[in-house]
Enzyme design. Structure first.
Site, PDB file in Angstrom:
ATOM      1  N   SER A   1     -10.972   0.577  12.365  1.00 49.91           N
ATOM      2  CA  SER A   1     -10.989  -0.266  13.574  1.00 49.91           C
ATOM      3  C   SER A   1     -11.305   0.609  14.775  1.00 49.91           C
ATOM      4  O   SER A   1     -11.010   1.816  14.760  1.00 49.91           O
ATOM      5  CB  SER A   1      -9.614  -0.902  13.781  1.00 49.91           C
ATOM      6  OG  SER A   1      -9.525  -1.507  15.050  1.00 49.91           O
TER       7      SER A   1
ATOM      8  N   TYR B   1      -0.412  -0.087  14.149  1.00 55.24           N
ATOM      9  CA  TYR B   1      -1.808  -0.408  13.830  1.00 55.24           C
ATOM     10  C   TYR B   1      -2.730   0.736  14.275  1.00 55.24           C
ATOM     11  O   TYR B   1      -3.529   1.242  13.478  1.00 55.24           O
ATOM     12  CB  TYR B   1      -2.191  -1.723  14.525  1.00 55.24           C
ATOM     13  CG  TYR B   1      -3.531  -2.281  14.101  1.00 55.24           C
ATOM     14  CD1 TYR B   1      -3.674  -2.914  12.872  1.00 55.24           C
ATOM     15  CD2 TYR B   1      -4.650  -2.177  14.927  1.00 55.24           C
ATOM     16  CE1 TYR B   1      -4.897  -3.430  12.478  1.00 55.24           C
ATOM     17  CE2 TYR B   1      -5.881  -2.692  14.540  1.00 55.24           C
ATOM     18  CZ  TYR B   1      -5.996  -3.320  13.313  1.00 55.24           C
ATOM     19  OH  TYR B   1      -7.213  -3.829  12.915  1.00 55.24           O
TER      20      TYR B   1
HETATM   21  N1  LIG Z   1     -10.468  -8.941  13.173  1.00 55.64           N
HETATM   22  C1  LIG Z   1     -10.661  -7.892  13.927  1.00 55.64           C
HETATM   23  O1  LIG Z   1     -10.932  -8.041  15.137  1.00 55.64           O
HETATM   24  C2  LIG Z   1     -10.591  -6.505  13.353  1.00 55.64           C
HETATM   25  C3  LIG Z   1     -11.137  -5.458  14.104  1.00 55.64           C
HETATM   26  C4  LIG Z   1     -11.142  -4.177  13.567  1.00 55.64           C
HETATM   27  C5  LIG Z   1     -10.653  -3.929  12.294  1.00 55.64           C
HETATM   28  N2  LIG Z   1     -10.132  -4.959  11.573  1.00 55.64           N
HETATM   29  C6  LIG Z   1      -9.651  -4.622  10.219  1.00 55.64           C
HETATM   30  O2  LIG Z   1     -10.441  -5.292   9.265  1.00 55.64           O
HETATM   31  C7  LIG Z   1      -9.682  -5.524   8.068  1.00 55.64           C
HETATM   32  C8  LIG Z   1      -9.819  -6.979   7.678  1.00 55.64           C
HETATM   33  O3  LIG Z   1      -9.223  -7.751   8.715  1.00 55.64           O
HETATM   34  P1  LIG Z   1      -9.574  -9.278   9.026  1.00 55.64           P
HETATM   35  O4  LIG Z   1      -9.692  -9.376  10.481  1.00 55.64           O
HETATM   36  O5  LIG Z   1     -10.660  -9.724   8.142  1.00 55.64           O
HETATM   37  O6  LIG Z   1      -8.141  -9.908   8.646  1.00 55.64           O
HETATM   38  P2  LIG Z   1      -7.647 -11.177   7.831  1.00 55.64           P
HETATM   39  O7  LIG Z   1      -6.231 -11.363   8.247  1.00 55.64           O
HETATM   40  O8  LIG Z   1      -8.597 -12.299   7.946  1.00 55.64           O
HETATM   41  O9  LIG Z   1      -7.682 -10.631   6.320  1.00 55.64           O
HETATM   42  C9  LIG Z   1      -6.775  -9.651   5.902  1.00 55.64           C
HETATM   43  C10 LIG Z   1      -6.779  -9.577   4.392  1.00 55.64           C
HETATM   44  O10 LIG Z   1      -5.874  -8.549   4.000  1.00 55.64           O
HETATM   45  C11 LIG Z   1      -5.032  -9.025   2.963  1.00 55.64           C
HETATM   46  N3  LIG Z   1      -3.748  -8.345   3.017  1.00 55.64           N
HETATM   47  C12 LIG Z   1      -2.969  -8.099   4.091  1.00 55.64           C
HETATM   48  N4  LIG Z   1      -1.846  -7.465   3.710  1.00 55.64           N
HETATM   49  C13 LIG Z   1      -1.923  -7.290   2.380  1.00 55.64           C
HETATM   50  C14 LIG Z   1      -1.082  -6.717   1.406  1.00 55.64           C
HETATM   51  N5  LIG Z   1       0.087  -6.137   1.721  1.00 55.64           N
HETATM   52  N6  LIG Z   1      -1.489  -6.726   0.115  1.00 55.64           N
HETATM   53  C15 LIG Z   1      -2.666  -7.301  -0.244  1.00 55.64           C
HETATM   54  N7  LIG Z   1      -3.516  -7.846   0.634  1.00 55.64           N
HETATM   55  C16 LIG Z   1      -3.139  -7.854   1.923  1.00 55.64           C
HETATM   56  C17 LIG Z   1      -4.900 -10.509   3.234  1.00 55.64           C
HETATM   57  O11 LIG Z   1      -4.506 -11.207   2.065  1.00 55.64           O
HETATM   58  C18 LIG Z   1      -6.325 -10.846   3.682  1.00 55.64           C
HETATM   59  O12 LIG Z   1      -7.125 -11.044   2.537  1.00 55.64           O
HETATM   60  C19 LIG Z   1      -8.251  -5.099   8.395  1.00 55.64           C
HETATM   61  O13 LIG Z   1      -8.004  -3.815   7.867  1.00 55.64           O
HETATM   62  C20 LIG Z   1      -8.233  -5.054   9.912  1.00 55.64           C
HETATM   63  O14 LIG Z   1      -7.293  -4.134  10.403  1.00 55.64           O
HETATM   64  C21 LIG Z   1     -10.069  -6.230  12.072  1.00 55.64           C
END
Ligand SMILES: NC(=O)c1ccc[n+]([C@@H]2O[C@H](COP(=O)([O-])OP(=O)(O)OC[C@H]3O[C@@H](n4cnc5c(N)ncnc54)[C@H](O)[C@@H]3O)[C@@H](O)[C@H]2O)c1
Length: 250
Positions: free
Chosen positions: A139, A152
């Site tokens: 991120s 985070y």
């Molecule tokens: N959305 C944003 O703005 C953003 C920005 C930068 C980075 N990210 C990163 O991208 C990645 C995906 O995030 P997203 O925004 O698609 O989120 P999201 O909440 O839509 O998806 C998260 C996924 O992680 C899984 N998950 C969470 N905890 C878990 C656990 N303990 N065991 C198994 N699975 C687990 C959930 O089931 C889900 O499938 C994350 O690592 C997040 O930190 C997100």
């Protein structure tokens, strides 16, 4: 046109939602065989039904034994492993004083230790494959801090350090990279906005704060992920690529 991941076997964590789901759909279109991971059985099964060659195993990535089972299931079903795309992540919202210690540990275990766990069990299999690769979804929070995100931000910065260390250790056999998305329209972004008085306004402002004046889409992130795991990125390793609408330049 030839499929970029034809017959490649790929583990994708965080595949039931947001970016992981978009990555699963994209890799599926490019011919990969998918071992999908997420917390929600129903969502996982609904996704695999839509895809051509995918299986799903629900579980908790912060549990080392789940990661071992996930890798073993991929090998049992598909006989090899080429790609690991690590997306599972949570926020652990609260400032240092307020964040319960258990929540700090859960966030570090989910966002950081899980990378160590799945890599630990996957690498011996990846070493047998031609052009193997690991891609970590980090991120911009690794570089830019936000209020109420101590666990985070720390976990994302450390995940880049771990990516670089593994790239040194396992090159040239395995390419290991990270992507650093800015604000992307997923359920996690909406959860992070709950820390603000007006969550809708906070999400809108997050998009406006980028040079592109909008949020990213999971599909835009999946395009970078596809590039980085494909042969097109054959000389790229040990790198964390930002994909953030330019927000780090603001
Ligand atoms: N959305 C944003 O703005 C953003 C920005 C930068 C980075 N990210 C990163 O991208 C990645 C995906 O995030 P997203 O925004 O698609 O989120 P999201 O909440 O839509 O998806 C998260 C996924 O992680 C899984 N998950 C969470 N905890 C878990 C656990 N303990 N065991 C198994 N699975 C687990 C959930 O089931 C889900 O499938 C994350 O690592 C997040 O930190 C997100």
């Amino acid at each position: 046109m030839a499929q970029k991941l034809r017959d490649k076997v790929c583990i994708i964590t965080g595949a039931t939602s947001g970016m992981g789901k978009a990555i699963a759909e994209s890799f599926n279109e490019e011919g990969a065989k998918l071992m999908l991971s997420g917390r929600n059985e129903e969502k996982g099964n609904a996704l695999t039904e839509k895809l051509e060659n995918a299986i799903f195993m629900a579980g908790d990535v912060s549990d080392p034994s789940y990661n071992e089972k996930l890798v073993n299931k991929a090998i049992e079903n598909f006989g090899r492993l080429d790609i690991v795309s690590i997306n599972a992540g949570i926020l652990g919202l609260g400032n240092v004083v307020d964040l319960p210690i258990a929540e700090w540990q859960k966030t570090l275990n989910t966002n950081l230790s899980s990378i160590f766990y799945v890599s630990k069990y996957a690498i011996p299999h990846l070493e047998q494959a031609e052009g193997a690769t690991i891609l970590i979804n980090a991120s911009i929070a690794a570089y830019k801090s936000f209020p109420n995100h101590p666990a985070y931000c720390a976990s994302k910065a450390a995940s880049i350090a771990l990516m670089k260390q593994m790239a040194v250790e396992y090159g040239p056999k395995i390419r290991i990279n990270a992507i650093c998305p800015g604000p992307v329209d997923t359920p996690l972004l909406w959860d992070s906005a709950k820390a603000f008085k007006n969550p809708e306004r906070a999400v809108e402002n997050a998009g406006k704060a980028t040079l592109m004046k909008r949020l990213g889409t999971p599909q835009e992130i999946a395009k970078l992920a596809l590039f980085l795991v494909s042969k097109d990125a054959s000389w790229i390793t040990g790198t964390a690529m930002t994909i953030d609408g330019g927000i780090l330049n603001v």
